[in-house]
Write a protein that holds these residues in place. Sequence first.
Motif, PDB file in Angstrom:
ATOM      1  N   LYS A 164      28.087  45.883  50.175  1.00  0.00           N
ATOM      2  CA  LYS A 164      29.391  45.970  51.190  1.00  0.00           C
ATOM      3  C   LYS A 164      29.338  44.523  51.785  1.00  0.00           C
ATOM      4  CE  LYS A 164      29.283  48.071  55.294  1.00  0.00           C
ATOM      5  NZ  LYS A 164      29.088  49.437  56.165  1.00  0.00           N
ATOM      6  N   VAL A 165      30.737  44.094  51.661  1.00  0.00           N
ATOM      7  CA  VAL A 165      31.141  42.613  52.207  1.00  0.00           C
ATOM      8  C   VAL A 165      31.934  42.759  53.530  1.00  0.00           C
ATOM      9  CG1 VAL A 165      31.874  40.326  51.870  1.00  0.00           C
ATOM     10  CG2 VAL A 165      30.746  41.559  49.932  1.00  0.00           C
ATOM     11  N   THR A 166      31.684  42.335  54.767  1.00  0.00           N
ATOM     12  CA  THR A 166      32.173  42.324  55.815  1.00  0.00           C
ATOM     13  C   THR A 166      32.700  40.930  56.445  1.00  0.00           C
ATOM     14  OG1 THR A 166      30.285  42.573  57.256  1.00  0.00           O
ATOM     15  CG2 THR A 166      31.493  44.743  56.471  1.00  0.00           C
ATOM     16  N   ARG A 167      33.459  41.123  57.305  1.00  0.00           N
ATOM     17  CA  ARG A 167      33.813  39.576  57.983  1.00  0.00           C
ATOM     18  C   ARG A 167      33.723  39.858  59.360  1.00  0.00           C
ATOM     19  NH1 ARG A 167      34.993  34.779  57.956  1.00  0.00           N
ATOM     20  NH2 ARG A 167      36.975  33.824  57.654  1.00  0.00           N
ATOM     21  N   ILE A 168      33.022  39.118  60.318  1.00  0.00           N
ATOM     22  CA  ILE A 168      33.071  39.080  61.746  1.00  0.00           C
ATOM     23  C   ILE A 168      34.572  39.232  62.234  1.00  0.00           C
ATOM     24  CG2 ILE A 168      30.786  38.202  61.941  1.00  0.00           C
ATOM     25  CD1 ILE A 168      32.306  35.698  62.944  1.00  0.00           C
ATOM     26  N   ALA A 169      34.652  39.831  63.391  1.00  0.00           N
ATOM     27  CA  ALA A 169      36.169  39.824  64.178  1.00  0.00           C
ATOM     28  C   ALA A 169      36.368  38.342  64.716  1.00  0.00           C
ATOM     29  CB  ALA A 169      36.070  40.887  65.048  1.00  0.00           C
ATOM     30  N   TYR A 170      37.673  38.151  64.492  1.00  0.00           N
ATOM     31  CA  TYR A 170      38.356  37.081  65.303  1.00  0.00           C
ATOM     32  C   TYR A 170      39.609  37.683  66.129  1.00  0.00           C
ATOM     33  CZ  TYR A 170      35.861  34.522  61.478  1.00  0.00           C
ATOM     34  OH  TYR A 170      34.784  34.404  60.705  1.00  0.00           O
ATOM     35  N   GLY A 171      39.460  37.175  67.225  1.00  0.00           N
ATOM     36  CA  GLY A 171      40.414  37.490  68.424  1.00  0.00           C
ATOM     37  C   GLY A 171      40.182  37.012  69.745  1.00  0.00           C
ATOM     38  N   MET A 172      40.720  37.464  70.648  1.00  0.00           N
ATOM     39  CA  MET A 172      40.585  36.685  72.137  1.00  0.00           C
ATOM     40  C   MET A 172      39.096  36.723  72.573  1.00  0.00           C
ATOM     41  SD  MET A 172      43.313  35.828  73.671  1.00  0.00           S
ATOM     42  CE  MET A 172      42.627  35.853  75.252  1.00  0.00           C
ATOM     43  N   PRO A 173      38.717  35.261  72.822  1.00  0.00           N
ATOM     44  CA  PRO A 173      37.359  35.115  73.284  1.00  0.00           C
ATOM     45  C   PRO A 173      37.178  35.970  74.790  1.00  0.00           C
ATOM     46  CG  PRO A 173      38.734  33.268  73.792  1.00  0.00           C
ATOM     47  CD  PRO A 173      39.534  34.174  72.851  1.00  0.00           C
ATOM     48  N   MET A 174      35.833  36.274  74.644  1.00  0.00           N
ATOM     49  CA  MET A 174      35.699  37.067  76.218  1.00  0.00           C
ATOM     50  C   MET A 174      36.015  36.077  77.291  1.00  0.00           C
ATOM     51  SD  MET A 174      34.832  40.214  75.585  1.00  0.00           S
ATOM     52  CE  MET A 174      34.048  40.651  76.916  1.00  0.00           C
ATOM     53  N   GLY A 175      36.697  36.604  78.509  1.00  0.00           N
ATOM     54  CA  GLY A 175      37.267  35.517  79.364  1.00  0.00           C
ATOM     55  C   GLY A 175      38.210  35.042  79.327  1.00  0.00           C
ATOM     56  N   GLY A 176      38.817  34.857  78.085  1.00  0.00           N
ATOM     57  CA  GLY A 176      40.155  34.075  77.837  1.00  0.00           C
ATOM     58  C   GLY A 176      41.245  34.987  78.431  1.00  0.00           C
ATOM     59  N   SER A 183      48.807  30.900  69.078  1.00  0.00           N
ATOM     60  CA  SER A 183      49.231  31.910  68.433  1.00  0.00           C
ATOM     61  C   SER A 183      48.305  32.569  67.405  1.00  0.00           C
ATOM     62  CB  SER A 183      50.693  31.663  68.100  1.00  0.00           C
ATOM     63  OG  SER A 183      50.694  30.460  67.080  1.00  0.00           O
ATOM     64  N   GLY A 184      47.635  31.691  66.671  1.00  0.00           N
ATOM     65  CA  GLY A 184      46.842  32.074  65.562  1.00  0.00           C
ATOM     66  C   GLY A 184      45.786  32.950  66.031  1.00  0.00           C
ATOM     67  N   THR A 185      45.161  32.679  67.083  1.00  0.00           N
ATOM     68  CA  THR A 185      44.034  33.680  67.766  1.00  0.00           C
ATOM     69  C   THR A 185      44.850  35.044  68.312  1.00  0.00           C
ATOM     70  OG1 THR A 185      42.818  31.928  68.686  1.00  0.00           O
ATOM     71  CG2 THR A 185      42.452  34.014  69.809  1.00  0.00           C
ATOM     72  N   LEU A 186      45.936  34.999  68.813  1.00  0.00           N
ATOM     73  CA  LEU A 186      46.754  36.105  69.025  1.00  0.00           C
ATOM     74  C   LEU A 186      47.012  36.988  68.022  1.00  0.00           C
ATOM     75  CD1 LEU A 186      49.204  34.799  72.023  1.00  0.00           C
ATOM     76  CD2 LEU A 186      47.256  36.646  72.327  1.00  0.00           C
ATOM     77  N   ILE A 187      47.353  36.236  66.927  1.00  0.00           N
ATOM     78  CA  ILE A 187      47.829  37.120  65.717  1.00  0.00           C
ATOM     79  C   ILE A 187      46.608  37.818  65.144  1.00  0.00           C
ATOM     80  CG2 ILE A 187      48.463  36.738  63.153  1.00  0.00           C
ATOM     81  CD1 ILE A 187      50.394  34.478  64.134  1.00  0.00           C
ATOM     82  N   GLU A 191      45.926  41.697  64.822  1.00  0.00           N
ATOM     83  CA  GLU A 191      45.570  42.534  63.396  1.00  0.00           C
ATOM     84  C   GLU A 191      44.411  43.228  63.431  1.00  0.00           C
ATOM     85  OE1 GLU A 191      47.378  38.834  60.424  1.00  0.00           O
ATOM     86  OE2 GLU A 191      45.425  38.887  60.677  1.00  0.00           O
ATOM     87  N   GLY A 192      43.470  42.686  64.352  1.00  0.00           N
ATOM     88  CA  GLY A 192      42.327  43.541  64.352  1.00  0.00           C
ATOM     89  C   GLY A 192      42.278  44.535  65.372  1.00  0.00           C
ATOM     90  N   ARG A 193      43.097  44.715  65.912  1.00  0.00           N
ATOM     91  CA  ARG A 193      43.252  46.159  66.959  1.00  0.00           C
ATOM     92  C   ARG A 193      42.623  47.213  66.523  1.00  0.00           C
ATOM     93  NH1 ARG A 193      48.050  45.725  64.865  1.00  0.00           N
ATOM     94  NH2 ARG A 193      49.253  47.548  64.384  1.00  0.00           N
TER      95      ARG A 193
END
Lengths: 196, 196
Positions: A164-176, A183-187, A191-193
């Motif tokens: 199984k190949v997985t990828r860590i989650a990318y999104g809003m950093p904690m406390g951000g 916008s890249g982070t928001l997208i 996507e990862g919702r």
Amino acid sequence: MSETLERLVGEFAKLPGIGRKTAQRLALYILKSGGDEARSLAAALIDLKEKARPCRECSNITEEELCGVCSDTRRDTTRILVVEEISDLMAVEATREYKGLYHVLMGAISPIDGIGPDDTTAGKLVERVKRGGVEEVILATNPNLRGEATALYITGALKPYKVKVTRIAYGMPMGGALEYADSGTLIKSLEGRREV
Amino acid sequence: MSETLERLVGEFAKLPGIGRKTAQRLALYILKSGGDEARSLAAALIDLKEKARPCRECSNITEEELCGVCSDTRRDTTRILVVEEISDLMAVEATREYKGLYHVLMGAISPIDGIGPDDTTAGKLVERVKRGGVEEVILATNPNLRGEATALYITGALKPYKVKVTRIAYGMPMGGALEYADSGTLIKSLEGRREV
């Protein structure tokens, strides 16, 4: 400036993030400090280059054949977390959350810079998976072009194997704060919702 | 973390202004760099401690008996600028304006910390003046309590000798804004006013 002082300033200034002013401050500190301080820093520099080497398995730094993680029998050997650099491995280890093994690529693939898979340890990762026993490969390359290209390559290279190949989650950093997020982070975050 | 890497991080972190994060970054840089980089930094550290010593006259750093300034026959030997540290001397030299000699006190008098005149090279300065040939001693100690105490002591110690003792001007820094200046600076600036 004296020749020996000038030389040490020059050497310090070669280090990343150390400008001439800081280099001068460090050199003057060494000049004022006892000789032991200079000698033990010098010895630590030489020792690192002479004794440290890449772990046979994961390319983490070690003084032995196997690094501290790979030789730790309590680690979960069914999972391998793939990072670009040793500093990334150290950041994950510092969380004390991850109990599996690592694989340090020692770089990232970047066709535009002429850096291909063979300039990384990607091939050794495939070998490790081929040998069996690995159930999950977690890709934790950086969220940028090079990291994405690297993740893509590894995903393809591991396709033939039952892993199984997985990828860590990318999104809003904690406390951000949303209003300051790029916008890249928001997208990525949208996507990862997940359903709550 | 590997033992040798941990040790180098620890040594870097002992340097002033270098936190653990920066120390780790520097150590990882050394790890990735060629061996020459580590070896030449190590050699420069050892060399500075083994070869550099205080100038016999002014206590500036040198590899010889006399420092580059004291042995330079083009310098004006009738003036001595007194500073606390070698870094102060270097700052003045960098202006390329001052052509006289120096005297590095290697500290400042601070009765509250138990640091008296004998913990500095003030006595050697008096000896230099005593020997004759010096017309002006310019006090350039720092504008703080210790610097003031030091300037006061030296002024007194030089009283018996026929030498002019001056103090560098303290006031508004060039490019500074009055509205942001601290009151101590404004007071010094007013006290030091000159007719235009």
